[in-house]
Design a protein around this motif. Structure first.
Motif: not given
Length: 316
Positions: A289-307
């Protein structure tokens, strides 16, 4: 005789009209007007922030007040930033708000709150309360419990004689009391939205576990800009009704995110911005049911997962 009866009815109608006119002119009920003026004298004794709260005016039109159009009862009350900061810390006696029988929304943000007096926490508020804003105060994990400590409140248990017919059992950290022919006490069952952002919470202690177990029907929870780390995640498991969760501006890394996916499957909005997230995005494939996801301002790396492509409700 008939003329006398007609005259009595006309007089009654006139008095009714006068009463309605008086109500429209002066707004909320007298009990609530007195309550509002008492709050004003307590938190703004010099009449600076609440200077427009004048006894001779329509209290339903005072700043921060909203009344029901039909009952004239106060349904929304905002005191955000209204308390004189020179008064120091505020240990709240929530019985101040008891006159407001139909209160649905209460905003006590930025008022210097540090806790509540014993047995005078939010358990005394209207059973219709849906939204409670405590942001920008000075709560910690222990002091916040003083405002939600309903378990031994005299209004909950009643008189000593009633104890004879009651039996006590423990379920986790929360005491439940049941009486023959009466339902279990749950406390704060009507509360849908709670804002605890910008306080001093770590939310990883047993105290927060106690709090979370009392607010199982929350739909919106804001814990942004506290001092929470990954130890908060086990405390979130009871919030199975959550639709919006804000954990921005904390100290989260990655450990425990599986709990969000497996227990908070009703989430529609999740804010994890401004944390300490590193590496690749952890799987949240259960959050259909997730409509909005905010991950800004972190140190994430890599490509977006297929799921992420399977989260059909996600708005990009």
């Amino acid at each position: 005789m008939m003329l006398k009866i007609m005259g009595a009815w006309m007089l009654l109608a006139l008095l009714t009209l006068v009463g309605e006119w008086h109500g429209r002119c002066y707004g909320c009920l007298q009990e609530e007007r007195i309550g509002l003026l008492e709050i004003q004298s307590l938190i703004d004794p010099d009449g600076f922030s609440l200077r427009d709260w004048v006894d001779s005016s329509n209290c339903c039109e005072w700043p921060g007040i909203k009344c029901d159009n039909t009952t004239r009862r106060v349904i929304q009350l905002s005191l955000r930033g209204a308390r004189d900061f020179r008064l120091g810390d505020w240990v709240l006696n929530a019985s101040l708000f008891q006159p407001f029988k139909e209160l649905q929304s209460l905003d006590l943000g930025d008022t210097g709150l540090v806790g509540c007096m014993e047995n005078e926490g939010f358990e005394v508020l209207s059973s219709k309360l849906r939204k409670l804003d405590l942001s920008g105060n000075r709560f910690n994990d222990k002091s916040i419990l003083s405002c939600f400590d309903w378990a031994f409140h005299p209004r909950v248990f009643g008189s000593i004689s009633q104890w004879v017919d009651s039996w006590i059992r423990f379920q986790g950290p929360v005491i439940k009391v049941e009486k023959a022919g009466e339902p279990s006490l749950t406390g704060f069952s009507s509360l849908k939205s709670l804002d605890l952002s910008d306080n001093g919470l770590t939310a990883g202690s047993g105290g927060f576990n106690d709090l979370s177990s009392r607010l199982k029907k929350l739909e919106n929870l804001d814990l942004g800009w506290n001092h929470c780390n990954d130890s908060i995640f086990p405390s979130l498991t009871v919030f199975s009704s959550l639709k919006s969760l804000d954990l921005s501006g904390n100290q989260l890394t990655r450990s425990g995110f599986e709990i969000i996916s497996s227990h908070l499957w009703k989430l529609e909005s999740l804010d994890l911005s401004r944390n300490q997230l590193t590496g690749s995005i952890t799987s949240w494939c259960e959050l259909k049911n997730l409509k909005q996801l905010d991950l800004s301002g972190n140190n994430l790396a890599g490509s977006l997962p297929d799921y992420l492509g399977n989260l059909s409700s996600l708005q990009l």
